[in-house]
Each structure stands twice: as structure tokens, then as C-alpha cells.
Design an enzyme around this catalytic site. Structure first.
Site, mmCIF file in Angstrom:
data_model
loop_
_atom_site.group_PDB
_atom_site.id
_atom_site.type_symbol
_atom_site.label_atom_id
_atom_site.label_comp_id
_atom_site.label_asym_id
_atom_site.label_seq_id
_atom_site.Cartn_x
_atom_site.Cartn_y
_atom_site.Cartn_z
ATOM 1 N N SER A 61 0.830 -1.202 0.000
ATOM 2 C CA SER A 61 0.000 0.000 0.000
ATOM 3 C C SER A 61 0.871 1.262 0.000
ATOM 4 O O SER A 61 1.711 1.427 -0.867
ATOM 5 C CB SER A 61 -0.972 -0.049 1.186
ATOM 6 O OG SER A 61 -2.023 0.874 1.010
ATOM 7 N N ASP A 173 -5.569 -3.619 -2.455
ATOM 8 C CA ASP A 173 -4.610 -3.336 -1.383
ATOM 9 C C ASP A 173 -4.051 -4.619 -0.770
ATOM 10 O O ASP A 173 -4.796 -5.468 -0.273
ATOM 11 C CB ASP A 173 -5.315 -2.508 -0.304
ATOM 12 C CG ASP A 173 -4.341 -1.844 0.658
ATOM 13 O OD1 ASP A 173 -3.359 -2.483 1.049
ATOM 14 O OD2 ASP A 173 -4.595 -0.684 1.019
#
Length: 281
Positions: A61, A173
Site C-alpha cells: 500500500s 490493497d
């Protein structure tokens, strides 16, 4: 008898010292954490000042964003400037679809301005990026091919950002599968693993709307999974004290950078061969 006790004590001390020595190759894992990612900049600066060699990088991320910039030799000052300017609105645009409310194409634009459109093989420091296949639940480590879509996929908060189609997968993510991406570093050959965990001591706030509910739910799930990871395969954990910060609201980048810097300095203190922490003026 006393001589034997002393010798055993000295041997234990020698083993402890050897255990605190950096052994190359050294791998650095940078966790996800939303706007808390500015703390990664401070940690990177402290590691560089201490002369810690980084041979491999991994990121999830926002950690993937920082790792990609560093892997392609972006100066720390430039990464800091990006971190201070980065906000949700600066990396996203409203583009509702069946799979998400926002797109993070602007994040790709920011990266493109700094590093171009490279492949992983062009990185100054070998890099791995963690993502997740939202169709299968599989953990997906991206370390070949184009870098920008890999980093954008790793930073796609599910339900908020539209997933990224990449290599015939629908990716989101990586925090939902491995927020602190240590495993890829060991496979790359790292003998010492340093990990910057932005999620230790997290606190949550009462949600104001459905977006806050979704973000809190994702945050809680990621943090619970990360707690199970911490300590497993990590030689030097760096854990900035970020409990008072909100990972989804910006405006405190300078403070976060300082928190990351101080946490890294403290973690490095006592490691054999490392420079002592910088003295305050």
C-alpha cells in the site's frame, strides 16, 4: 567455579552481540498505513544516516509507494516533499463504478513524474510489492513487469478504490493479505530483515458516515492480521508511536516524519556497527 560462570556469561554476551549485527543482504519491509505513510520517510532518512545498507525492498500500500520511490533512487528530500503534499484528494478522483467509488490514477501520475514508467528489473534496489487478488483471495507478490500498475494495485483500498486489472487478475490493497511484507524479503535472500510497522498501538474513532465504517472495518482487519505477523522473521522492528494519528486524514505529515525518524533511531541504538543516534542541538 567462578571462572566457569564468567566464561559462560561472556559467551552469552558474545552470542547476543552477534545476534545484533547486521548481516547482508539486508531487506527492508514498509507496511501499509494510509496517510501514516509519511513516517516511512523519517525511517528511511534515519537508516541512511546510520549507514544501513538496503539490499532488498518490499512494500504494501503506502509502503509500496515509498519503497518504489526509494528503489528507483528518488532523493529522500523529494520523497519527503511528496509525502507532505500527499492527501486523499491528491491521489484519487471520483469515478463511481460497480467495483469502487474512486480511482487512484492520480497516484500513478505522481509516481510517473518521479520515476517514469520503469519495469521492476530497472530498480536500483530489487523491489517486491504486495497485493491481493480480490477474485480469489490470493496473496500476490509483484516483482516483475511494469512498476506503476503494481504499486497502484497495492494501494487500492477495497470498496473505495476501483481494483486494478493486472496480468489477468483483479488486484487490491495488499494489506488485507500481508500488510507487513516480510516473507518476500526472505525469498529474495535477505539475511537481516528490518520492518517499519505503522500499525502498532492503533486506536479507532467513532465513524461519521458509511465511508468511515468501511475504512474502520478494513483498518481493524488489517491491524489484527499484522499483530500476528509482527516478530515472525523480523530482526529489527521499527514501530513509530502513531496511535494518536488517523490513517485516513492528512495534514500532519511533518509530525509523522519526525515520529518515523525517532523510532528508527531508537531501534538502531545498540545494533553492532551502527552509528549512535544523532544528538539533539
Amino acid at each position: 567455579m567462578n571462572g566457569g560462570i564468567l566464561e559462560r556469561s561472556l559467551e552469552r554476551a558474545r552470542r547476543a552481540l552477534r545476534g545484533r549485527r547486521m548481516r547482508r543482504p539486508v531487506g527492508l519491509a514498509l507496511s501499509g498505513g494510509g496517510t501514516l505513510g509519511a513516517a516511512h520517510v523519517g525511517a528511511l532518512r534515519a537508516l541512511r544516516e546510520a549507514g544501513v545498507p538496503i539490499d532488498y525492498l518490499s512494500g504494501t500500500s503506502i509502503g509500496a509507494v515509498a519503497a518504489a520511490l526509494y528503489a528507483f533512487a528518488t532523493p529522500i528530500d523529494d520523497i519527503e516533499e511528496i509525502a507532505l503534499e500527499m492527501k486523499w484528494l491528491s491521489i484519487s478522483s471520483f469515478s463511481p463504478s460497480r467495483l469502487g467509488l474512486l480511482t487512484n490514477r492520480r497516484l500513478g501520475d505522481i509516481l510517473r513524474e518521479e520515476i517514469g514508467e520503469p519495469d521492476f528489473g530497472e530498480a536500483r534496489i530489487p523491489l517486491a510489492v504486495m497485493s491481493a487478488d480480490i477474485s480469489t483471495g490470493e496473496r500476490v507478490v509483484l516483482d516483475s513487469g511494469p512498476v506503476l500498475p503494481a504499486v497502484m494495485a497495492s494501494a487500492c483500498v477495497p470498496g473505495i478504490f476501483q481494483p486494478i486489472e493486472h496480468d489477468e487478475r483483479l488486484l487490491v490493497d495488499g494489506g488485507i493479505v500481508e500488510n507487513l511484507p516480510v516473507a518476500p524479503l526472505r525469498r529474495m535472500g535477505a539475511r537481516t530483515v528490518i520492518a517499519v510497522d505503522l500499525n502498532t498501538g492503533r486506536r479507532y474513532q467513532r465513524p461519521d458516515d458509511v465511508i468511515d465504517v468501511m475504512l474502520n472495518a478494513t483498518d481493524i482487519a488489517i491491524n489484527n492480521a499484522t499483530r500476528l505477523q509482527v516478530g515472525a522473521g523480523i530482526d529489527l522492528p521499527i514501530t513509530p508511536r502513531l496511535g494518536a494519528y488517523n490513517r485516513f486524514r492528512g495534514g500532519r505529515g511533518a509530525e509523522l516524519i519526525d515520529e518515523g525518524y525517532e523510532a528508527a533511531r531508537k531501534a538502531l541504538a545498540g545494533w553492532h556497527g551502527m552509528h549512535p543516534p544523532r544528538q539533539e542541538d
